[in-house]
Motif scaffolding. Sequence first.
Motif, short mmCIF file in Angstrom:
data_model
loop_
_atom_site.label_atom_id
_atom_site.label_comp_id
_atom_site.label_asym_id
_atom_site.label_seq_id
_atom_site.Cartn_x
_atom_site.Cartn_y
_atom_site.Cartn_z
N PRO A 76 19.34 23.27 -9.35
CA PRO A 76 19.57 24.60 -9.94
C PRO A 76 20.77 24.60 -10.89
O PRO A 76 21.78 23.94 -10.64
CB PRO A 76 19.84 25.49 -8.72
N VAL A 77 20.62 25.34 -11.97
CA VAL A 77 21.71 25.49 -12.94
C VAL A 77 21.84 26.96 -13.31
O VAL A 77 20.93 27.76 -13.11
CB VAL A 77 21.46 24.64 -14.20
N PHE A 78 23.00 27.29 -13.89
CA PHE A 78 23.24 28.66 -14.32
C PHE A 78 22.75 28.88 -15.75
O PHE A 78 22.88 28.02 -16.61
CB PHE A 78 24.74 28.99 -14.27
N TYR A 79 22.19 30.05 -15.96
CA TYR A 79 21.90 30.55 -17.30
C TYR A 79 21.76 32.06 -17.20
O TYR A 79 21.10 32.57 -16.29
CB TYR A 79 20.62 29.95 -17.88
N PHE A 94 29.01 21.85 -18.82
CA PHE A 94 28.06 21.17 -19.71
C PHE A 94 26.92 22.11 -20.08
O PHE A 94 26.59 22.27 -21.27
CB PHE A 94 27.50 19.91 -19.06
N TYR A 95 26.28 22.69 -19.08
CA TYR A 95 25.11 23.53 -19.36
C TYR A 95 25.46 24.75 -20.21
O TYR A 95 24.61 25.26 -20.93
CB TYR A 95 24.46 23.96 -18.05
N GLY A 96 26.71 25.17 -20.17
CA GLY A 96 27.13 26.29 -21.00
C GLY A 96 26.99 26.02 -22.48
O GLY A 96 26.75 26.92 -23.29
N MET A 97 27.11 24.75 -22.87
CA MET A 97 26.97 24.38 -24.28
C MET A 97 25.53 24.07 -24.65
O MET A 97 25.12 24.27 -25.80
CB MET A 97 27.86 23.17 -24.58
N ALA A 98 24.73 23.58 -23.69
CA ALA A 98 23.38 23.09 -24.00
C ALA A 98 22.28 24.11 -23.72
O ALA A 98 21.38 24.30 -24.54
CB ALA A 98 23.11 21.81 -23.22
N MET A 99 22.33 24.76 -22.56
CA MET A 99 21.20 25.59 -22.13
C MET A 99 20.94 26.79 -23.05
O MET A 99 19.77 27.10 -23.33
CB MET A 99 21.41 26.05 -20.68
N ILE A 122 37.51 27.64 -29.92
CA ILE A 122 37.28 28.85 -29.12
C ILE A 122 37.88 28.63 -27.75
O ILE A 122 37.46 27.72 -27.02
CB ILE A 122 35.77 29.20 -29.01
N ARG A 123 38.89 29.43 -27.42
CA ARG A 123 39.62 29.26 -26.16
C ARG A 123 38.88 29.96 -25.01
O ARG A 123 39.31 30.94 -24.45
CB ARG A 123 41.04 29.79 -26.31
N GLU A 124 37.74 29.33 -24.68
CA GLU A 124 36.89 29.82 -23.59
C GLU A 124 36.22 28.60 -22.98
O GLU A 124 35.77 27.70 -23.72
CB GLU A 124 35.84 30.79 -24.15
N ASP A 125 36.18 28.52 -21.66
CA ASP A 125 35.48 27.40 -21.04
C ASP A 125 33.98 27.61 -21.12
O ASP A 125 33.49 28.73 -20.90
CB ASP A 125 35.91 27.24 -19.58
N VAL A 129 27.36 30.65 -19.52
CA VAL A 129 26.12 30.73 -18.75
C VAL A 129 26.28 31.40 -17.39
O VAL A 129 25.29 31.87 -16.82
CB VAL A 129 25.50 29.33 -18.54
N MET A 130 27.48 31.45 -16.87
CA MET A 130 27.66 32.06 -15.56
C MET A 130 27.75 33.57 -15.62
O MET A 130 27.70 34.25 -14.58
CB MET A 130 28.90 31.47 -14.88
N ASN A 131 27.87 34.11 -16.83
CA ASN A 131 27.91 35.56 -17.02
C ASN A 131 26.64 36.04 -17.71
O ASN A 131 26.13 35.37 -18.62
CB ASN A 131 29.13 35.95 -17.88
N LYS A 132 26.12 37.14 -17.28
CA LYS A 132 24.93 37.71 -17.89
C LYS A 132 25.19 38.03 -19.36
O LYS A 132 26.21 38.64 -19.70
CB LYS A 132 24.49 38.96 -17.14
N GLU A 133 24.29 37.58 -20.22
CA GLU A 133 24.40 37.74 -21.67
C GLU A 133 25.70 37.14 -22.21
O GLU A 133 26.22 37.56 -23.25
CB GLU A 133 24.27 39.21 -22.07
#
Length: 725
Positions: free
Chosen positions: A265-268, A418-423, A536-539, A544-548
């Motif tokens: 499972p991954v976050f999106y 990782f998935y935050g950049m790719a998914m 961009i100073r954001e991880d 992906v862990m936040n909705k929209e």
Amino acid sequence: MTKRIPKQSLILIVLIICSFSVFAQKKLKDKTSFQISDPWNAAYDIRSDIAMVYGVNDAGGHFEERVQGWRDKGYNVQFMTGSAWGQYKDYFLGKFDGKKHFDEGQQMKNGDIIWHGENVPYVVPTENYLKYLKTHIKRAIDAGVTAIYLEEPEFWARSGYSPAFKKEWKAYYGTNWRPEDASPEATYLASKLKYHLYYRALNELFAYAKSYSKSKGHEVKCFVPTHSLINYSSWQIVSPEASLASLKDMDGYIAQVWTGTAREPVFYNGLKKERVFENAFLEYGSMVSMTAPTKRKLYFLTDPIEDRARTWDDYKRNYQATFTAELMYPSVDNYEVMPWPQRIYLGKFKMDDSPEKQPISPIYATQMQVMINALNFMPLSKNELNGSQGIGVLIGNSMMFQRFPTHDGYKDPQLSNFYGMAMPLLKKGIPVQTVHMENLKYDNTLKNIKVLVMSYANMKPMSEEVHVALAKWVRKGGVLIYYGRDNDPFQNVKEWWNSDGKSYTAASQDLFNKLQVNYIASRDEYKVGRGAVFIIREDPKEIVMNKEGDTAYFTNVKYAYEHSAKAGNLLTKNNFLIQRGPYIIASVLDESTNSAPLIIHKNVIDLFNPELPILHEKIIEPGHQAFLYDLEKIKSSRPHVLAAASRVYQEQIDNKAHSYSFITKSPSNTIDVMRIELPTKPKKVSTTLNNKNLQLLKNVWDEASHTLLLKFENHSEGVLVNICW
């Protein structure tokens, strides 16, 4: 006057000729393979090119007999065994050298050994253990195998407490061992050592395999079957991965991607769940990016079931998803079609609607055999996946170093950095690529990348050369987007960016200084040479862990692609589609703002349907995939098997007699279905086994496509099909 050749010389010549005939690798096919521990059996005689016989001690031993049994059936026989575990009880129980070796097991903080099986731990690869593995490699080479596969060089992140590991620490670092949970730096150093130990192990074992096989007059190939960097990072395992390509004796990899890895499972969009197709797509892609610049050979694996007990319905659904994903990389045309065929054909599992375990259904077996047989003919292709090309995400082996244990100020749930950049890009139908930082030293690594997204929230650069290459690429016109707060505790581990005259408090500062940009500020765009940098100073995990949470991210990527890189309009959609020769491969994504199906308006054979129907259009709904044979791509009018749940041999075409015959082989006790192109409707069709007629379960002619659909029982020894028109 003719000279007589001495008898001893004649014997030597004969031996050389026999040896050459056995080991003439170029004459042996090697496009498709499977791994098998058990002896040959008609029930799982799947007819791929290679049988990778597993383990000297597996399946009760009798290794040479197992090798010969598969060779006698016409297979190119190779050898696979585990590098971190295996049926090595004789070593651990003291039968190898008179000493027990459980102190070499990978051990957790509480003293427990991580076991792979009874009396078989995951191993710290000591020099003595490598001596033991060499005896297995020698025995395999003596048995005449053509390749050696040392699979899964795995060191669990949670294990670094065994006596053997402490000794290796002292030898490698020259200091006393430190527990990996003591500090972020101890975690990082422990992971680097684990990484080194299996790099050293494979380097030594492959060098031995090459040297010994050459001494026998035959050089074996050496491969590493390994999970993807993405999966190992997710599952908290350390492995050498990309660095193995630098081994001079390493010939290639098997990309071990299957339902079991892809269903993690991954976050999106704030939701954690399985996204099997998407995950598999990224995993296969990471293996392609890892090997492409090095020219190493790559096999793709997928599994019709998996290690964990699920239902047949679940296996089938997710097998289709991973199978589709692997075919979307047209630069790869070698496949391990399945592991452990005996588990598939003889195993029993439940159905979704029944608690009773049952063997594989004839329907699923037929479909699976159609799919794996198609892989024998899957061509390389220069076609690209539909969508906007040229966007990459930077990854590196150090992703594995920050996974366990966690420390104050750092968490990365489900590898979300990782998935935050790719998914978010993948979910919008963008064929995002991964780029291995270890390969940046190769000129072509970034050749086709227009926009590269990266972060050091979840990994760190292993050398300054990474930044030299990135800065050079940006100045030549590349666009770099850096995401990260750079406040995780791993920024302060003793590494090259804060030692030997450098004193940066974050790894990225060295990169930004080389680019001559202000690394403190967050800014939309810095112009650097002909390229640009965004900070961009954001991880990435926040995306992906936040909705929209991906709204601003996609806006940034879109601007960088269209305006900074001037790469054209960034196309968004809900599907991926590619054609490879006559094969059409498609997947339609769910969780998209576009819920429309993909409709393919062509005459096709549906290869996911075990009846091989001819369709005039194929409708693919979101969350589903398709594997089709394009009838419009048929260029020859000669008789030809287009698709089958078996492999065809000894084709004979007699145009004068208007006949077409062949032998077809597949596992016994399964059902064959095949669609055959013919010049005209046949007058007579017969199927025989050992000169006895077999019943045709289906014999249907389709005039529009000039194809014949046949259905009959499979037999491993071969069914003779004879068609007259």
